[in-house]
Design an enzyme around this catalytic site. Structure first.
Site, PDB file in Angstrom:
ATOM      1  N   SER A  49      -1.214 -68.658 -38.012  1.00  4.91           N
ATOM      2  CA  SER A  49      -1.299 -67.900 -38.996  1.00  4.91           C
ATOM      3  C   SER A  49      -2.498 -67.154 -39.126  1.00  4.91           C
ATOM      4  O   SER A  49      -3.028 -66.502 -38.298  1.00  4.91           O
ATOM      5  CB  SER A  49      -0.713 -68.285 -40.461  1.00  4.91           C
ATOM      6  OG  SER A  49      -0.306 -67.183 -41.083  1.00  4.91           O
ATOM      7  N   ASP A 185       5.928 -66.747 -38.843  1.00  3.35           N
ATOM      8  CA  ASP A 185       4.796 -67.581 -39.100  1.00  3.35           C
ATOM      9  C   ASP A 185       4.395 -68.949 -38.241  1.00  3.35           C
ATOM     10  O   ASP A 185       5.600 -69.684 -38.385  1.00  3.35           O
ATOM     11  CB  ASP A 185       4.471 -67.788 -40.624  1.00  3.35           C
ATOM     12  CG  ASP A 185       3.173 -67.957 -41.036  1.00  3.35           C
ATOM     13  OD1 ASP A 185       2.385 -69.210 -40.505  1.00  3.35           O
ATOM     14  OD2 ASP A 185       2.535 -67.057 -41.649  1.00  3.35           O
TER      15      ASP A 185
END
Length: 318
Positions: A49, A185
Site C-alpha cells: 500500500s 490493496d
C-alpha cells in the site's frame, strides 16, 4: 541473488509520512556509523500500500526526505477534501451506486504518474517486492522487480494496485502474466510485508540458511489504539463495520507478522513502530493539523533514547 538485509514498509495511507521521517532517522544513523545510505545498506525492499509507494521511490533512488515531501505536498490530490469528494461521488452514483468508494482514484493515479513517470518495475536499483490482491482469481499477487514477467510493468500501476484500499479507492484493472486482474490493496494480503520478504530471502539467497541469518528492518506507520467498545462490536452490522473492519483486519495482520518475524529472525529483527494518539489514525486525514501532529509524533519517536539505541544497533548489524 543477495537478499540478506531486508527493509519492509507497512501500509497506512497518509501516515506513510511517518514512515518516511523514520527512514530519514535510519539514514542519519547509518551515515553517523560510517555506513552508506539506505539504498546501499539493504538488499531487498518490500512494501504494501503506502509502503509500496515508499519502497518504489527508494528503489529509484529518491531519498526519504523527498518522499516525505510528497506526502506533505500531494496528500490533498490523493485524498481530496469534502467538496471534491462529494462532487466525485455525485457523478459516480449513476454507475457505482450510493456505496461507491470514498475516492475515485484519479488524484492518486495523477500523483503516481507524476512521481514515477515511465519507470518500470524492472528499473528498480535493488530487488523490490510489492503486495496486492486479485479479486477475480481470488489470489494474492506479489509483484517482483526481479521476475521477468513483472519487469516491464509500469511502477506507477504496481503502486496503484497495491494501494487500492477497499471502500477508499476502486480496484485497479491490470493485465499481469497474461491475465486480466482486478487489483486491490496489498494490505489485504500483508499490510506488513515482512514475512513475504523473509520467505523470498530464504528462497532466493543461497547464503541464507535460516531466518536468523537475516537482518530485517520493519517500518510501521503508527499503530492505532482507538477502541471499538463491546456494545458496538456486538451490534454493528455490514453498514457500520464497512470501513472499521478494513482497519481492524490491516492492524491484526500487521501485528501477527511482527510476532512471527520476531521469533523467526531473533536479534537481527528491528521494528520501528509507535502508538498513534487518538485522532491521528485515519488513513486519509490530510488536514494541516493532522500532518503537523504526525510529524511531531515521528520526530518524538526518533529522539527517544530507546529508538536511538535501536538505530545504532541496526547500523552495526548492517
Amino acid at each position: 541473488m543477495k537478499m540478506r538485509r531486508i527493509l519492509s514498509l507497512d501500509g497506512g495511507g497518509i501516515r506513510g509520512l511517518v514512515s518516511c521521517l523514520w527512514l530519514g532517522g535510519v539514514e542519519d544513523a547509518l551515515i553517523h556509523a560510517g555506513k552508506p545510505g539506505i539504498l546501499k545498506s539493504f538488499d531487498l525492499l518490500a512494501g504494501s500500500s503506502t509502503g509500496a509507494i515508499i519502497a518504489c521511490g527508494l528503489a529509484l533512488g529518491f531519498p526519504p526526505g523527498q518522499l516525505a515531501q510528497l506526502y506533505r505536498e500531494q496528500g490533498h490530490d490523493i485524498f481530496p477534501g469534502m467538496a471534491g469528494r462529494l462532487w466525485s461521488r455525485a457523478g459516480r452514483m449513476f454507475t457505482q451506486g450510493i456505496s461507491a468508494p470514498r475516492y475515485d482514484g484519479k488524484g492518486l493515479e495523477k500523483v503516481l504518474k507524476k512521481v514515477f513517470g515511465a519507470a518500470t518495475l524492472g528499473q528498480a536499483k535493488k530487488p523490490l517486492l510489492i503486495t496486492s490482491y486479485d479479486t477475480i482469481s481470488r489470489t494474492p499477487i506479489v509483484f517482483k522487480s526481479f521476475k521477468p514477467e513483472h519487469a516491464d510493468l509500469p511502477m506507477w500501476e504496481v503502486c496503484r494496485a497495491s494501494s487500492a484500499a477497499p471502500t477508499y479507492f476502486p480496484a485497479h484493472p491490470m493485465k499481469v502474466e497474461g491475465h486480466r486482474r482486478a487489483m486491490i490493496d496489498g494490505g489485504v494480503v500483508a499490510n506488513n510485508p515482512t514475512a513475504c520478504a523473509i520467505a523470498e530471502a530464504l528462497r532466493k539467497d543461497a547464503r541464507v540458511d535460516s531466518a536468523q541469518d537475516l537482518v530485517v528492518l520493519s517500518v510501521g506507520s503508527g499503530e492505532r489504539n482507538r477502541p471499538i467498545d463491546l456494545k458496538s462490536a456486538q451490534e454493528w452490522g455490514a453498514v457500520e463495520w464497512a470501513i472499521p473492519i478494513i482497519d481492524v483486519l490491516f492492524d491484526g495482520s500487521t501485528d501477527a507478522v511482527d510476532y512471527i518475524a520476531q521469533h523467526l529472525v531473533g536479534d537481527g529483527y528491528f521494528r520501528l513502530q509507535a502508538e498513534l494518539l487518538a485522532g491521528l489514525d485515519d488513513l486519509d486525514d490530510v488536514s494541516a493539523t493532522n500532518i503537523a501532529a504526525l510529524e511531531t509524533l515521528a520526530r518524538n519517536y526518533l529522539i527517544d533514547a530507546a529508538t536511538q539505541a535501536k538505530l545504532a544497533a541496526l547500523a552495526t548489524r548492517l
